[in-house]
Scaffold this motif. Sequence first.
Motif, PDB file in Angstrom:
ATOM      1  N   ASP A  40       0.824  -1.213   0.000  1.00 60.00           N
ATOM      2  CA  ASP A  40       0.000   0.000   0.000  1.00 60.00           C
ATOM      3  C   ASP A  40       0.853   1.257   0.000  1.00 60.00           C
ATOM      4  O   ASP A  40       0.523   2.248  -0.653  1.00 60.00           O
ATOM      5  N   ILE A  41       1.950   1.240   0.729  1.00 61.38           N
ATOM      6  CA  ILE A  41       2.835   2.405   0.774  1.00 61.38           C
ATOM      7  C   ILE A  41       3.457   2.654  -0.596  1.00 61.38           C
ATOM      8  O   ILE A  41       3.506   3.791  -1.071  1.00 61.38           O
TER       9      ILE A  41
ATOM     10  N   LYS B 271       2.287   1.631  -3.560  1.00 57.98           N
ATOM     11  CA  LYS B 271       1.230   2.062  -4.483  1.00 57.98           C
ATOM     12  C   LYS B 271       0.895   3.538  -4.262  1.00 57.98           C
ATOM     13  O   LYS B 271       0.731   4.296  -5.208  1.00 57.98           O
ATOM     14  N   GLY B 272       0.785   3.944  -3.003  1.00 57.84           N
ATOM     15  CA  GLY B 272       0.486   5.342  -2.700  1.00 57.84           C
ATOM     16  C   GLY B 272       1.569   6.272  -3.191  1.00 57.84           C
ATOM     17  O   GLY B 272       1.283   7.354  -3.719  1.00 57.84           O
TER      18      GLY B 272
ATOM     19  N   ILE C 111       1.277   6.535  -7.092  1.00 55.50           N
ATOM     20  CA  ILE C 111       0.129   7.360  -7.480  1.00 55.50           C
ATOM     21  C   ILE C 111       0.371   8.823  -7.121  1.00 55.50           C
ATOM     22  O   ILE C 111       0.098   9.730  -7.916  1.00 55.50           O
ATOM     23  N   GLY C 112       0.914   9.060  -5.936  1.00 49.13           N
ATOM     24  CA  GLY C 112       1.206  10.443  -5.525  1.00 49.13           C
ATOM     25  C   GLY C 112       2.249  11.101  -6.401  1.00 49.13           C
ATOM     26  O   GLY C 112       2.123  12.273  -6.762  1.00 49.13           O
TER      27      GLY C 112
ATOM     28  N   GLY D  98       1.822  10.520  -0.895  1.00 48.57           N
ATOM     29  CA  GLY D  98       1.202   9.238  -1.227  1.00 48.57           C
ATOM     30  C   GLY D  98       1.705   8.108  -0.348  1.00 48.57           C
ATOM     31  O   GLY D  98       0.929   7.247   0.078  1.00 48.57           O
TER      32      GLY D  98
ATOM     33  N   ALA E  95       0.112   8.516   3.046  1.00 47.63           N
ATOM     34  CA  ALA E  95      -1.300   8.122   3.018  1.00 47.63           C
ATOM     35  C   ALA E  95      -1.445   6.616   2.881  1.00 47.63           C
ATOM     36  O   ALA E  95      -2.384   6.026   3.421  1.00 47.63           O
ATOM     37  N   GLY E  96      -0.509   5.985   2.150  1.00 43.71           N
ATOM     38  CA  GLY E  96      -0.573   4.531   1.965  1.00 43.71           C
ATOM     39  C   GLY E  96      -0.292   3.829   3.254  1.00 43.71           C
ATOM     40  O   GLY E  96      -0.786   2.776   3.565  1.00 43.71           O
TER      41      GLY E  96
END
Length: 87
Positions: free
Chosen positions: A46-47, A49-50, A53-54, A83, A86-87
């Motif tokens: 998740d980190i 991916k964030g 995307i960020g 990102g 947030a991830g």
Amino acid sequence: MAVAIVALLGGCVTTQEQRIGAADPADQCRPFVVALDSSGNFFAEDIIKGAVIGASGGAILGGILGGNVRGAAIGAATGAIAGAAAG
């Protein structure tokens, strides 16, 4: 720049063998340790991916608002940090 950030973040992810050591057949708690350690892999994904995307969104917005490559680079770096957090 975003590619470099993602490559650096990917280097932070380690395998289970590196984190929890070699399997000991006498260890009755081993399945629980492996299950707990697997939860770290879930959050690491998740980190990353964030951050990707960020960085992408930040580069696009920084390029549009800044109007140059420098603005895109600053936006990518800022977006990757936000990102990842947030991830």
